[in-house]
Structures are given as C-alpha cells and as structure tokens.
Enzyme design. Sequence first.
Site, PDB file in Angstrom:
ATOM      1  N   TYR A 170       1.826 -17.391  -1.751  1.00 12.88           N
ATOM      2  CA  TYR A 170       2.471 -16.227  -1.870  1.00 12.88           C
ATOM      3  C   TYR A 170       2.979 -15.692  -0.428  1.00 12.88           C
ATOM      4  O   TYR A 170       3.497 -14.705  -0.121  1.00 12.88           O
ATOM      5  CB  TYR A 170       1.710 -14.917  -2.278  1.00 12.88           C
ATOM      6  CG  TYR A 170       1.177 -15.081  -3.548  1.00 12.88           C
ATOM      7  CD1 TYR A 170       1.926 -14.937  -4.982  1.00 12.88           C
ATOM      8  CD2 TYR A 170      -0.166 -15.744  -3.801  1.00 12.88           C
ATOM      9  CE1 TYR A 170       1.483 -14.996  -6.042  1.00 12.88           C
ATOM     10  CE2 TYR A 170      -0.663 -15.869  -5.198  1.00 12.88           C
ATOM     11  CZ  TYR A 170       0.149 -15.859  -6.322  1.00 12.88           C
ATOM     12  OH  TYR A 170      -0.283 -15.749  -7.503  1.00 12.88           O
TER      13      TYR A 170
ATOM     14  N   HIS B   1       6.872  -9.246  -1.814  1.00 11.83           N
ATOM     15  CA  HIS B   1       5.882  -8.280  -1.934  1.00 11.83           C
ATOM     16  C   HIS B   1       4.798  -8.387  -0.647  1.00 11.83           C
ATOM     17  O   HIS B   1       3.867  -7.876  -0.994  1.00 11.83           O
ATOM     18  CB  HIS B   1       5.129  -8.888  -3.340  1.00 11.83           C
ATOM     19  CG  HIS B   1       4.584  -7.858  -4.187  1.00 11.83           C
ATOM     20  ND1 HIS B   1       4.918  -6.536  -4.004  1.00 11.83           N
ATOM     21  CD2 HIS B   1       3.793  -7.819  -5.255  1.00 11.83           C
ATOM     22  CE1 HIS B   1       4.260  -5.650  -4.977  1.00 11.83           C
ATOM     23  NE2 HIS B   1       3.486  -6.634  -5.800  1.00 11.83           N
TER      24      HIS B   1
ATOM     25  N   PHE C 102      -6.185  -9.622  -4.897  1.00 11.43           N
ATOM     26  CA  PHE C 102      -4.949  -9.496  -5.108  1.00 11.43           C
ATOM     27  C   PHE C 102      -4.551  -7.935  -5.221  1.00 11.43           C
ATOM     28  O   PHE C 102      -5.155  -7.087  -5.123  1.00 11.43           O
ATOM     29  CB  PHE C 102      -4.562 -10.026  -6.506  1.00 11.43           C
ATOM     30  CG  PHE C 102      -4.675 -11.662  -6.564  1.00 11.43           C
ATOM     31  CD1 PHE C 102      -3.404 -12.377  -6.058  1.00 11.43           C
ATOM     32  CD2 PHE C 102      -5.723 -12.486  -6.452  1.00 11.43           C
ATOM     33  CE1 PHE C 102      -3.254 -13.737  -6.105  1.00 11.43           C
ATOM     34  CE2 PHE C 102      -5.781 -13.932  -6.151  1.00 11.43           C
ATOM     35  CZ  PHE C 102      -4.592 -14.642  -6.024  1.00 11.43           C
TER      36      PHE C 102
ATOM     37  N   ASN D 182      -3.144  -5.825  -6.898  1.00 11.51           N
ATOM     38  CA  ASN D 182      -3.526  -4.625  -7.781  1.00 11.51           C
ATOM     39  C   ASN D 182      -4.976  -4.120  -7.720  1.00 11.51           C
ATOM     40  O   ASN D 182      -5.385  -3.019  -8.283  1.00 11.51           O
ATOM     41  CB  ASN D 182      -3.499  -5.158  -9.386  1.00 11.51           C
ATOM     42  CG  ASN D 182      -1.880  -5.551  -9.606  1.00 11.51           C
ATOM     43  OD1 ASN D 182      -1.059  -5.342  -8.930  1.00 11.51           O
ATOM     44  ND2 ASN D 182      -1.752  -6.328 -10.752  1.00 11.51           N
TER      45      ASN D 182
ATOM     46  N   ASN E  61       1.633  -0.951  -7.449  1.00 16.50           N
ATOM     47  CA  ASN E  61       0.365  -1.011  -8.025  1.00 16.50           C
ATOM     48  C   ASN E  61      -0.865  -0.928  -6.839  1.00 16.50           C
ATOM     49  O   ASN E  61      -2.052  -0.901  -7.032  1.00 16.50           O
ATOM     50  CB  ASN E  61      -0.035  -2.300  -8.774  1.00 16.50           C
ATOM     51  CG  ASN E  61       0.606  -1.905 -10.423  1.00 16.50           C
ATOM     52  OD1 ASN E  61       0.842  -0.780 -10.637  1.00 16.50           O
ATOM     53  ND2 ASN E  61       0.651  -2.993 -11.197  1.00 16.50           N
TER      54      ASN E  61
END
Length: 243
Positions: free
Chosen positions: A14, A19, A64, A66, A112
């Site tokens: 990632y 993000h 992660f 969230n 989130n």
Amino acid sequence: MKLVVGLGNPGPRYAGNRHNVGFMAVAALARRHGIGPFRRKFQAQVADGQIAGARLLLLAPETFMNASGQAVGEAARFHKIAPEDIIVLHDELDLAPGKIKVKQGGGAGGHNGIRDIEAHLGPAFWRVRLGIGHPGHKDRVLTYVLGDFAKAEEDWLAPMLDAVADHFALMLEGRPADFMSKVAAQTRPAEKAKPLATAKPKEGEARTSGGSVAEVGAPPPSPTGLAAALAEALDRKSQKGNG
C-alpha cells in the site's frame, strides 16, 4: 508533548497509495527534522523527536486504516496526551489535489480512520486534511484511494509534502492559520484529479461503509514492514534531500 499521527495502511503493498499520504507526510517530517529511527510500539511505528524545540511523538499505525484508533488511543493514554495535543494527517477526497485544510474536532467526513480515532478519543483532536482530489463518482472512490499516485501527480504531491514538513512548527506552536497560509504560498495545487475506472477491491479486502478497506484473514505486518514502507514512500515522493 504532541502526538503527530499519519494515517495509512501498513506494508509495501500500500506504500504508494493515495490513502497513504498521511504516512508519507509523517515520513517527510521525520526526514526533514532528523527524527528517528522508528521502532514498534503501541501497534504502530513510532519515533521521538523535536521540531523547533517542541517535543513530539510521530506515529504511523500498523493496524489497518479502519482500526487506527487502537494505536492512537494506546499511545495517547500511555503518554497522557490530551486529544487537543494530537494532530492527525490524513487523505481528503473533498479537497483539490495539493490543497490542505486544518480543523479541530468536527465529524469524520466519511473517513474511517478518523472515525475510529474519534471512537477511542472523542472528536477534539486536530486534523490536517491533505487533498488528493475526488475521482468524480462514489463508485470509483475505493479504487481511487487504493491506487498509487500517478507520475503526473508528482507535480503537486512532493511540493505539498515538502511544504507541510517545512512549516509544521507552526502547527506545534498553535498557529494553524499561519501553517495553512505558508503551505498554500509554497504550493500550487492542481485543479482537478482525473477519475480512474472502477475496479473491485484486491483479493482479501473488504469494502467498508466509508470507502476504506479492512484486510480479511491477513497475517499481521512484520515489525519492520511499515518502517520500510515509510522510507520507500519518502524516497519516492519527497523532492528535497535528494541533491
């Protein structure tokens, strides 16, 4: 002491995602101000340091996105840091690419990671919203935020990260308006990000109500994984310090 948090998903998979621009901002701060090395604590990668004489703890959760509040809450409770002394840097779809805004409190705005921090600490922390632009339709959001920054986006991304690192002392001094003004003067935000085609989430990921992802059945990231991702992200995205 201030707690400065960058949000993202851990691991090289990632590292270049839109993000993860919060991780990139934390990496830029660490490199610009000589903070480090990072170590694993509080379910996160953390590094102690100072900027313009102000003590701070940089933190990038290894949960992660969230579940970001788990790491932030654990660090805040351990160091007895009030929400008013926490600054969270995160991606913002509703700002033009390269534009930033700062606010204290308020809602999660569909993010989130922010929502989970609010669940653990309440809403009184500061948010530095780093504009990544919007793909144009809600169905494209998941693919967009989990996509890597395109080469053309370097024109605004690296200057934004540089400007945030250059002027972050103003945030620590309680001068958010001056911080925003200095960053705006140093950067030239792009007008609009181009939408990407809608795609399904990667295998092993689940869509969430806010467009973020949670990894299903994934092993925990290695202790050094995020530190490596931070270093990789900064090497790729920061203009300064490269000669």
